[in-house]
Design a protein around this motif. Structure first.
Motif, PDB file in Angstrom:
ATOM      1  N   GLN A  45       0.829  -1.204   0.000  1.00  0.00           N
ATOM      2  CA  GLN A  45       0.000   0.000   0.000  1.00  0.00           C
ATOM      3  C   GLN A  45       0.866   1.258   0.000  1.00  0.00           C
ATOM      4  OE1 GLN A  45      -3.280   0.234  -0.437  1.00  0.00           O
ATOM      5  NE2 GLN A  45      -3.367  -1.992  -0.631  1.00  0.00           N
ATOM      6  N   SER A  46       1.963   1.218   0.741  1.00  0.00           N
ATOM      7  CA  SER A  46       2.889   2.364   0.752  1.00  0.00           C
ATOM      8  C   SER A  46       3.495   2.580  -0.628  1.00  0.00           C
ATOM      9  CB  SER A  46       4.002   2.136   1.782  1.00  0.00           C
ATOM     10  OG  SER A  46       3.481   2.066   3.076  1.00  0.00           O
ATOM     11  N   GLU A  47       3.826   1.494  -1.302  1.00  0.00           N
ATOM     12  CA  GLU A  47       4.392   1.586  -2.646  1.00  0.00           C
ATOM     13  C   GLU A  47       3.364   2.139  -3.632  1.00  0.00           C
ATOM     14  OE1 GLU A  47       7.393   0.957  -5.697  1.00  0.00           O
ATOM     15  OE2 GLU A  47       7.246   1.541  -3.597  1.00  0.00           O
ATOM     16  N   ARG A  48       2.121   1.725  -3.500  1.00  0.00           N
ATOM     17  CA  ARG A  48       1.049   2.253  -4.359  1.00  0.00           C
ATOM     18  C   ARG A  48       0.938   3.767  -4.211  1.00  0.00           C
ATOM     19  NH1 ARG A  48      -4.508   0.024  -3.221  1.00  0.00           N
ATOM     20  NH2 ARG A  48      -5.048   0.965  -5.213  1.00  0.00           N
ATOM     21  N   LYS A  49       0.961   4.237  -2.956  1.00  0.00           N
ATOM     22  CA  LYS A  49       0.857   5.674  -2.699  1.00  0.00           C
ATOM     23  C   LYS A  49       2.068   6.415  -3.260  1.00  0.00           C
ATOM     24  CE  LYS A  49      -1.966   5.215   1.475  1.00  0.00           C
ATOM     25  NZ  LYS A  49      -2.026   5.401   2.954  1.00  0.00           N
ATOM     26  N   ARG A  50       3.250   5.814  -3.095  1.00  0.00           N
ATOM     27  CA  ARG A  50       4.477   6.452  -3.591  1.00  0.00           C
ATOM     28  C   ARG A  50       4.429   6.623  -5.094  1.00  0.00           C
ATOM     29  NH1 ARG A  50       9.018   5.543  -6.157  1.00  0.00           N
ATOM     30  NH2 ARG A  50       8.467   3.366  -6.574  1.00  0.00           N
ATOM     31  N   ILE A  51       3.993   5.587  -5.799  1.00  0.00           N
ATOM     32  CA  ILE A  51       3.932   5.647  -7.255  1.00  0.00           C
ATOM     33  C   ILE A  51       2.943   6.717  -7.710  1.00  0.00           C
ATOM     34  CG2 ILE A  51       3.175   4.386  -9.314  1.00  0.00           C
ATOM     35  CD1 ILE A  51       4.467   1.888  -8.154  1.00  0.00           C
ATOM     36  N   VAL A  66     -12.897  13.041  -9.117  1.00  0.00           N
ATOM     37  CA  VAL A  66     -13.580  11.749  -8.990  1.00  0.00           C
ATOM     38  C   VAL A  66     -14.804  11.762  -9.914  1.00  0.00           C
ATOM     39  CG1 VAL A  66     -12.777  11.326  -6.637  1.00  0.00           C
ATOM     40  CG2 VAL A  66     -14.901  12.598  -7.009  1.00  0.00           C
ATOM     41  N   PHE A  67     -15.433  10.603 -10.044  1.00  0.00           N
ATOM     42  CA  PHE A  67     -16.554  10.488 -10.974  1.00  0.00           C
ATOM     43  C   PHE A  67     -17.660  11.494 -10.679  1.00  0.00           C
ATOM     44  CE2 PHE A  67     -15.105   5.921 -11.537  1.00  0.00           C
ATOM     45  CZ  PHE A  67     -14.639   6.127 -12.832  1.00  0.00           C
ATOM     46  N   ASP A  68     -17.895  11.810  -9.400  1.00  0.00           N
ATOM     47  CA  ASP A  68     -18.976  12.733  -9.034  1.00  0.00           C
ATOM     48  C   ASP A  68     -18.718  14.156  -9.521  1.00  0.00           C
ATOM     49  OD1 ASP A  68     -20.361  10.722  -7.810  1.00  0.00           O
ATOM     50  OD2 ASP A  68     -19.717  11.216  -5.773  1.00  0.00           O
ATOM     51  N   ASP A  69     -17.480  14.469  -9.885  1.00  0.00           N
ATOM     52  CA  ASP A  69     -17.164  15.810 -10.392  1.00  0.00           C
ATOM     53  C   ASP A  69     -17.565  15.999 -11.855  1.00  0.00           C
ATOM     54  OD1 ASP A  69     -15.979  16.559  -7.960  1.00  0.00           O
ATOM     55  OD2 ASP A  69     -14.062  15.674  -8.542  1.00  0.00           O
ATOM     56  N   PHE A  70     -17.897  14.902 -12.522  1.00  0.00           N
ATOM     57  CA  PHE A  70     -18.197  14.956 -13.958  1.00  0.00           C
ATOM     58  C   PHE A  70     -19.680  15.268 -14.164  1.00  0.00           C
ATOM     59  CE2 PHE A  70     -18.947  13.065 -18.191  1.00  0.00           C
ATOM     60  CZ  PHE A  70     -17.891  13.622 -18.896  1.00  0.00           C
ATOM     61  N   THR A 110      -9.364  13.998 -19.416  1.00  0.00           N
ATOM     62  CA  THR A 110      -8.432  13.848 -18.295  1.00  0.00           C
ATOM     63  C   THR A 110      -9.179  13.635 -16.987  1.00  0.00           C
ATOM     64  OG1 THR A 110      -6.763  15.221 -19.387  1.00  0.00           O
ATOM     65  CG2 THR A 110      -6.584  14.974 -16.999  1.00  0.00           C
ATOM     66  N   MET A 111     -10.275  14.344 -16.800  1.00  0.00           N
ATOM     67  CA  MET A 111     -11.062  14.221 -15.579  1.00  0.00           C
ATOM     68  C   MET A 111     -11.526  12.782 -15.347  1.00  0.00           C
ATOM     69  SD  MET A 111     -14.651  16.117 -14.547  1.00  0.00           S
ATOM     70  CE  MET A 111     -13.930  17.757 -14.563  1.00  0.00           C
ATOM     71  N   LEU A 112     -12.038  12.153 -16.396  1.00  0.00           N
ATOM     72  CA  LEU A 112     -12.520  10.783 -16.231  1.00  0.00           C
ATOM     73  C   LEU A 112     -11.384   9.780 -16.124  1.00  0.00           C
ATOM     74  CD1 LEU A 112     -15.752  10.453 -18.409  1.00  0.00           C
ATOM     75  CD2 LEU A 112     -15.505  10.676 -15.938  1.00  0.00           C
ATOM     76  N   ALA A 113     -10.283  10.046 -16.812  1.00  0.00           N
ATOM     77  CA  ALA A 113      -9.121   9.152 -16.694  1.00  0.00           C
ATOM     78  C   ALA A 113      -8.589   9.158 -15.263  1.00  0.00           C
ATOM     79  CB  ALA A 113      -8.029   9.567 -17.672  1.00  0.00           C
ATOM     80  N   VAL A 114      -8.461  10.356 -14.678  1.00  0.00           N
ATOM     81  CA  VAL A 114      -8.000  10.464 -13.290  1.00  0.00           C
ATOM     82  C   VAL A 114      -9.028   9.858 -12.334  1.00  0.00           C
ATOM     83  CG1 VAL A 114      -7.461  12.087 -11.428  1.00  0.00           C
ATOM     84  CG2 VAL A 114      -6.551  12.471 -13.717  1.00  0.00           C
ATOM     85  N   SER A 115     -10.312  10.036 -12.641  1.00  0.00           N
ATOM     86  CA  SER A 115     -11.362   9.474 -11.790  1.00  0.00           C
ATOM     87  C   SER A 115     -11.262   7.952 -11.717  1.00  0.00           C
ATOM     88  CB  SER A 115     -12.744   9.882 -12.324  1.00  0.00           C
ATOM     89  OG  SER A 115     -12.924  11.281 -12.249  1.00  0.00           O
ATOM     90  N   ILE A 116     -10.876   7.331 -12.814  1.00  0.00           N
ATOM     91  CA  ILE A 116     -10.672   5.878 -12.808  1.00  0.00           C
ATOM     92  C   ILE A 116      -9.538   5.523 -11.847  1.00  0.00           C
ATOM     93  CG2 ILE A 116      -9.865   3.919 -14.184  1.00  0.00           C
ATOM     94  CD1 ILE A 116     -11.380   5.130 -16.566  1.00  0.00           C
ATOM     95  N   LEU A 117      -8.435   6.267 -11.912  1.00  0.00           N
ATOM     96  CA  LEU A 117      -7.308   5.996 -11.018  1.00  0.00           C
ATOM     97  C   LEU A 117      -7.717   6.172  -9.560  1.00  0.00           C
ATOM     98  CD1 LEU A 117      -4.261   7.686 -12.815  1.00  0.00           C
ATOM     99  CD2 LEU A 117      -5.245   5.416 -13.152  1.00  0.00           C
ATOM    100  N   ASN A 118      -8.453   7.240  -9.268  1.00  0.00           N
ATOM    101  CA  ASN A 118      -8.861   7.483  -7.891  1.00  0.00           C
ATOM    102  C   ASN A 118      -9.869   6.448  -7.402  1.00  0.00           C
ATOM    103  OD1 ASN A 118      -7.292   9.717  -7.084  1.00  0.00           O
ATOM    104  ND2 ASN A 118      -8.588  11.107  -8.245  1.00  0.00           N
ATOM    105  N   ALA A 119     -10.705   5.964  -8.308  1.00  0.00           N
ATOM    106  CA  ALA A 119     -11.650   4.904  -7.926  1.00  0.00           C
ATOM    107  C   ALA A 119     -10.886   3.634  -7.558  1.00  0.00           C
ATOM    108  CB  ALA A 119     -12.624   4.630  -9.067  1.00  0.00           C
ATOM    109  N   LEU A 120      -9.878   3.300  -8.336  1.00  0.00           N
ATOM    110  CA  LEU A 120      -9.062   2.112  -8.033  1.00  0.00           C
ATOM    111  C   LEU A 120      -8.290   2.306  -6.733  1.00  0.00           C
ATOM    112  CD1 LEU A 120      -7.673   1.402 -11.618  1.00  0.00           C
ATOM    113  CD2 LEU A 120      -9.377   0.049 -10.393  1.00  0.00           C
ATOM    114  N   ASN A 121      -7.753   3.511  -6.522  1.00  0.00           N
ATOM    115  CA  ASN A 121      -7.004   3.796  -5.298  1.00  0.00           C
ATOM    116  C   ASN A 121      -7.875   3.725  -4.050  1.00  0.00           C
ATOM    117  OD1 ASN A 121      -4.494   4.210  -6.488  1.00  0.00           O
ATOM    118  ND2 ASN A 121      -4.832   6.391  -6.811  1.00  0.00           N
ATOM    119  N   SER A 122      -9.174   3.972  -4.210  1.00  0.00           N
ATOM    120  CA  SER A 122     -10.076   4.023  -3.053  1.00  0.00           C
ATOM    121  C   SER A 122     -10.563   2.640  -2.615  1.00  0.00           C
ATOM    122  CB  SER A 122     -11.293   4.898  -3.384  1.00  0.00           C
ATOM    123  OG  SER A 122     -12.124   4.265  -4.353  1.00  0.00           O
TER     124      SER A 122
END
Length: 252
Positions: A45-51, A66-70, A110-122
């Motif tokens: 998990q620490s490595e995930r955050k670092r990356i 995040v998706f709710d911002d779209f 870009t907004m939706l691409a980042v939202s996918i990353l944040n959804a996976l991170n959550s």
């Protein structure tokens, strides 16, 4: 059984707690295994955050969407959001494919691409590491090292390339803009140096999940880059492609 363990068993027996000495070693091994698993998960998990913190982005706030911002005030925007959510789910379930988000500037790619990353991170159970890279920023870093051979820049470039190579899910943002702002038949072919850099990235990312955002069409990208780059980075599956339409969100 060791003397210390024997004494511990006797002391516990006096308190009415009976332990079978023959199971102590097994229990210890199970505890050690559980502790090892817990420690490994913490490191991961620490490595995930670092990356993710190593992402190359001009404005750090862009990594918070995040998706709710779209906004989904039209059927087309609702479709784009649903497609992006499905792509995120597919990646979470193990997809290692290329995805392409294409459309004019300001449409929310870009907004939706980042939202996918944040959804996976959550997702607590998700072990996928995510990285966002502005293609233009990476190319500028590459060019700075190429021209100046500065040790600090070299170190930064090395770290960036290692994250690109290692991460499970990569967003390459604004592919094509590092080469030209033209569209249609007037697009410029990317320089030899940039193509070599991009080919190296594409080679790193074989058999991994990649989300490409671009203001250009597939045909325009094919005019800019060598077929080997196109083959490695651009999807041929229509279900992995989102064509963004609508008005410029930056002006609304």
């Amino acid at each position: 059984m060791g003397f210390a363990i024997d004494q511990m068993v006797k002391q516990l027996a006096k308190k009415g707690i009976n332990i079978d000495p023959s199971n102590i070693d097994d229990d210890r091994e199970k505890l050690q295994e559980q502790e090892s698993i817990r420690f490994t998960k913490q490191l991961h998990q620490s490595e995930r955050k670092r990356i993710f913190k190593s992402s190359l982005v001009s404005d750090p706030d862009d990594l918070k969407t995040v998706f709710d911002d779209f906004d989904t005030d039209t059927p087309e925007l609702q479709r784009e959001l649903l497609q992006a959510k499905k792509i995120g789910k597919d990646i979470y379930l193990g997809s290692k494919e290329n995805y392409l988000f294409s459309g004019d500037p300001g449409r929310g790619k870009t907004m939706l691409a980042v939202s996918i990353l944040n959804a996976l991170n959550s997702i607590q159970s998700c072990e996928l590491s995510c990285l966002f890279v502005s293609v233009e920023m990476f190319m500028n870093l590459e060019w700075t090292v190429y021209k100046n051979n500065n040790s600090w820049d070299k170190d930064e470039l090395y770290k960036a390339e290692q994250c690109i190579r290692k991460c499970d899910v990569l967003v390459l943002d604004d592919l094509g803009s590092e080469t030209t702002f033209k569209t249609g038949s007037a697009v410029d072919q990317s320089t030899k140096h940039k193509q070599e850099v991009l080919f190296r990235i594409a080679d790193y990312r074989k058999s991994k999940a990649n989300i490409i955002t671009t203001n250009n069409t597939t045909n325009e990208l094919q005019s800019m880059y060598h077929p080997k780059i196109v083959s490695r980075l651009l999807t041929r599956d229509p279900t992995h492609f989102i064509q963004f339409v609508g008005k410029d969100k930056r002006r609304s």
